[in-house]
Scaffold this active site. Sequence first.
Site, short mmCIF file in Angstrom:
data_model
loop_
_atom_site.label_atom_id
_atom_site.label_comp_id
_atom_site.label_asym_id
_atom_site.label_seq_id
_atom_site.Cartn_x
_atom_site.Cartn_y
_atom_site.Cartn_z
CG HIS A 158 -5.29 29.77 4.36
ND1 HIS A 158 -6.44 30.39 3.96
CD2 HIS A 158 -5.68 28.74 5.14
CE1 HIS A 158 -7.47 29.77 4.49
NE2 HIS A 158 -7.04 28.76 5.21
CE LYS A 200 -4.91 29.53 16.87
NZ LYS A 200 -5.80 30.12 17.90
#
Length: 898
Positions: free
Chosen positions: A140, A566
Amino acid sequence: MTLHAREINQDVRELGALLGEVLEAQTSTEAFETVETIRNSCIDYRRGDAETRDEVHRALNRLNPETQDIVARAFTTYFELINLAEERERVREIREGSQEGVLADSVEEAVRDLAERGADPEEFEQVLEDVLIQPTFTAHPTEARRKTVKAKLRSVARDIERLDERRLTDREQKHIERNLDAEVTSLWQTPQVRDRRPEVTDEALNVQWYLENVLFDVIDEVYDELEHTIEDVYDEDIDIDTLYEFRSWAGSDRDGNPFVTTEVTEETLERQRETVLPLYRNKLKELSGVLSQDASNIATDAVFNERLDRHKSRLPGIATEAEERYPDEPYRQKLRLMRESVIRVSDVRQGGYENEEELLTDLRVIADSLRENDAEVIAEAHVDPLIRKVETFGFNLASLDLRDHRKMHTDAIAEAVDRQGIDYAAMDEDERVEFLTEAILQDNPVIDMEDTEGLSEDATRVLERFLAAADWQNEFGIDAIDTYAISWCEEPSHALEVLFLADQVDIVDLPGYCGFDVVPLLESEYALSGARRIMGTLFENEAYSQALAARDNIQEIMLGYSDSNKENGFLAANWSLYNNQKRLADITDDYDVEMRLFHGRGGSISRGGGPMNDAMLALPNETVTGQIKFTEQGEAIAEKYANHDIAERNLEQMLNAQIRARKNAIEEPVEEIPDEWEEAMETAADAARTEYQDLLETDGFVDFFDQATPITVIENLNMGSRPASRSEDRSVEDLRAIPWVFSWTQARCIIPGWYSISTGLDAYLENGGDMETLQEMYENWPFFRTKLDNASLALARTDLEIAEEYADLADPELRERIFPRIVEEYEETVEKVLEITGQDGLLSREWLQENLERRNPYVDPLNLLQVRLLKQSHRTETERRTLRLTVQGIAAGMKNTG
């Protein structure tokens, strides 16, 4: 005894001074004085010696584009060097704590803790038998530094270590100081910003570096510490199985990254094997230098002699050479043959080891023979460590996980079976489950996986990947790539689709054989709340239950921390994850399945980060089976594993936490949480989720985010090979969690780590709750305490004065509607946190406060310069480069990206 010659203030002072000298020599005295003016003005403001930042702004206003670039490079390089000074201080604390016997969270502490709690040798052995820790390195894109820059910084770190840990002559001291000067000069002259996006191969090589150069060396030291402590505490032998397995997504994680092809994955597997085998060969050669015993001085038993004779018959030419070179030295003869068998693992010639178990057997036979010849100390010092390395790294260095989005599998199957006249796309969920189950259980394949004519590019890639995976398992062994994770898994069919595709290429052959762990990644609220529907259907499914039985009835389930946060905000996401972990434990317990949770944690607080040992001890007891898997990402990998001492410390802390957590779970299988605590969290989480989602759904919020953070710069920063968004849409939902958190961190307004906590806690208090209960929860509930401590860190790193500078970039109407709301929530959250924790400040650890105070005056100019550049509608190439550089500098200063 004094272990070190220096301390952190000296390192910081001298590195800063050296950078100043290099800056002046490489640019000009005027540029140096400009940087000093800005630096001192920021320090004056932070100390309270200046009422405003006007002097800083005036200095920045006078800069031309070239000088702006010099300023950005100066402060960015400063942080790169100061991070090394702080790393060295961590090493000092580890070594001194170990020497004085006061190192918290150590392996020794865990062993003694269990002994004091009454665990006898059998019980302790059972705990160790249950424990398996699987750090999983991902690609990532949260590592902002170039590989070249990291290499130079490691060289600087080695020089600082030599100055600190060795008694030097004046000449040696001057030599090292000259090297430091040369390396910092080279660092200054090296571009900090990547001119291209890194390729997947670059990311895989980055992960491989830590495995090869650090973890391979330190893993046996952790085992050695455990074994010696057990001997001291229990005074008897306790069997220790494999406690660590390292895994990787780098080169195999296809979700959202079209550049991860079958060719890349195969190259990664080949390169990892080609990396680890020479490491074993070198260790065997070193061992040959130690095991020089003459046959007249030792007696080898029948087992050893039989292994040696069989090996000679497999490699007759090498056997003759070994006998001539090492007459009457049986261990060296055996080791020469073993080296050759390691060399030939991937060779067309015969005589290579078929798998790591053959090498392990040979090593164990040698260790047993040494012990029978009263040479246990040699076995312990030289053979046992190599055994641990082979047990941990095998012939693959790290096992790879495959991963892709569920939609890819669904669409590929729909296209492939459509040619058979089967309308899979039109089926409802029950019909899909029925079709897939029957297809898996029947003997004949349903589709020709090699026939991709007429299929879309995505469908072709999916089919080719499964075909390649079957070849990889044949070539590299099943353990090399035996896990398949499904992103955004929301239905039972999503797991069965992977099982079906694996069945079509004979990775699955039911009943009795399954070469994949099929791992659902539950990340949406719909999936988490529907966990019993998803997992219960799978456990009751005839095909899936057979596959599970073939995998020792262990079900790995991955939880997504990033997107959950999120979607729901910090408080609600963490409470949902906590509850859903308990729910998953109940489900697997009901079906007599052993669960291995895979925690998809990021490096930042907002994405599940924070101290790993605290997080492990805060998990619900019901979920602590002993096996645990978690992602290690981006800059967190460098912070944890770049230095040998720090890497060993991290591994020890993980083991300490997992041993204690497993003991707790055995003693109290179901963690008893007072109803009023759970009700408090339920009320708070519901209100926090509503407030958080209301903020994100506020008209114009996405525009405010675009205008008041450097998201557009981050999206083009060339940090990772994967795109920043899942599509071309501009929405919070479509944006990946990493750039979402990264952007807020850059703007010093880390709302993903704390927003709506106060609103949630207020809802509980207004609903009849009381502050005393919250304080009791903090004192006695590891889950609540850990989450509040993590939120405190995010609050402490937030700086609303700097954030206001970014907010002023937004349209005035948007700013007035959104930013005051953020400020109010921040101030109220700080007040609540301090009242609950009973602390005077947000940071309870003195070193954290010192760290922040040392950094803030140097991050400020980078933030203010970044804001100035963001204001400009048109930028020169130099200004664009400087803007990207400020992002990297702030990331280095905050020691955090996404």
